[in-house]
Design an enzyme around this catalytic site. Sequence first.
Site, short mmCIF file in Angstrom:
data_model
loop_
_atom_site.label_atom_id
_atom_site.label_comp_id
_atom_site.label_asym_id
_atom_site.label_seq_id
_atom_site.Cartn_x
_atom_site.Cartn_y
_atom_site.Cartn_z
CB ALA A 32 -1.00 0.19 1.22
CG HIS A 37 6.03 3.07 1.66
ND1 HIS A 37 4.60 3.13 1.72
CD2 HIS A 37 6.39 2.25 2.84
CE1 HIS A 37 4.09 2.42 2.51
NE2 HIS A 37 4.96 1.87 3.48
N GLY A 151 11.20 4.44 7.98
CA GLY A 151 10.69 6.01 7.98
C GLY A 151 10.52 6.41 9.55
CG ASP A 154 6.14 2.92 11.76
OD1 ASP A 154 5.20 2.97 12.04
OD2 ASP A 154 6.28 2.93 10.30
CG LEU A 188 2.59 11.08 3.19
CD1 LEU A 188 3.50 11.10 2.03
CD2 LEU A 188 1.08 11.62 2.84
CB SER A 190 -0.54 1.98 4.41
OG SER A 190 0.83 1.88 3.73
O1 PAF Z 1 6.94 -0.60 8.69
C1 PAF Z 1 6.49 -1.46 8.42
O2 PAF Z 1 5.86 -1.48 7.42
C2 PAF Z 1 6.57 -2.92 8.96
O3 PAF Z 1 6.50 -2.86 10.36
C3 PAF Z 1 7.99 -3.70 8.67
C4 PAF Z 1 9.19 -3.12 8.95
C5 PAF Z 1 7.85 -3.70 7.07
C6 PAF Z 1 7.92 -5.12 9.01
O4 PAF Z 1 6.91 -5.79 8.87
#
Ligand code: PAF
Length: 287
Positions: A32, A37, A151, A154, A188, A190
């Site tokens: 997504a 990303h 990113g 998180d 931003l 998903s």
């Molecule tokens: O941040 C994310 O999208 C997820 O936690 C990751 C790092 C891809 C692990 O599934």
Amino acid sequence: MLILRSAADVETLVARERQNGHTIGFVPTMGALHEGHLSLVERAVSENDITIVSVFVNPTQFNNPVDLATYPRDEEADFRLLAGAGVSAVFAPSVEEMYPGGVEGRERHEFALGMAAVVMEGKYRPGHFQGVAEVVSRLFAIVRPTRAYFGEKDFQQIAVIRNMVQSEGIDIEIVPCPIRRAGDGLALSSRNALLTPEQRRLAPEIHRALADSVEYSRSHSVRATHDSVVERIDAVPGMRVEYFEIVDGRTLLPLEDWDESPWAVGCITVYCGEVRLIDNICYKKNI
Ligand code: PAF
């Protein structure tokens, strides 16, 4: 761009590239994909000889089955975006490929993730970070990247992954990348795709409240700053703060006083209706 479904195919590609002395950039995602990303991908492409992106909605990091079932998925659109971004290969495995013994029957390894895994997200989503560490360590073992890009939206996840890499002795550079925001300030994500038009209109109040609180914090205590953010967001119809904590940016442990740490970060999770959004703000970083 190669689309690889099996770990063995990724391993073959990586072995060849490493033999040629090439560096490998890696961006793990759950698909997504959005501009956030793509900014990680852009950076990976600019800093490495080849870039691999994984697209895998990891079941072991969801502690809520509804959240897993409703997580947005659009593989075709993801592949189109990645092909246009200069990615060398996308790894999009099935659940069976990642967890050959099945998710339930798999052998579990307890990762030493430190306090970062038990406060805030770790507290409200028990097991979440063990699931993240599990899938990221599996992906790292398959892709064997030189650098992996994450990113800063998180923020807590990055702290956990740093701990995981250290405790497992994994030699990969973890590269944090700045949060990307929509024009109105919403981080931003998903999950933004799940917001109704009305929720999408109101959601930028999260970032506005955080951004305004930086100025407020200059003349107010940690507690007063905390309360001002929570009260402002809770006053928005349909929005509810799950937690907001002002923490030490290294340990993620709560601060009671601004002088306790040279690095203070506010981490927040807000429910907009049923949609869970996270964001964070830096109050100071003097390290
Ligand atoms: O941040 C994310 O999208 C997820 O936690 C990751 C790092 C891809 C692990 O599934």
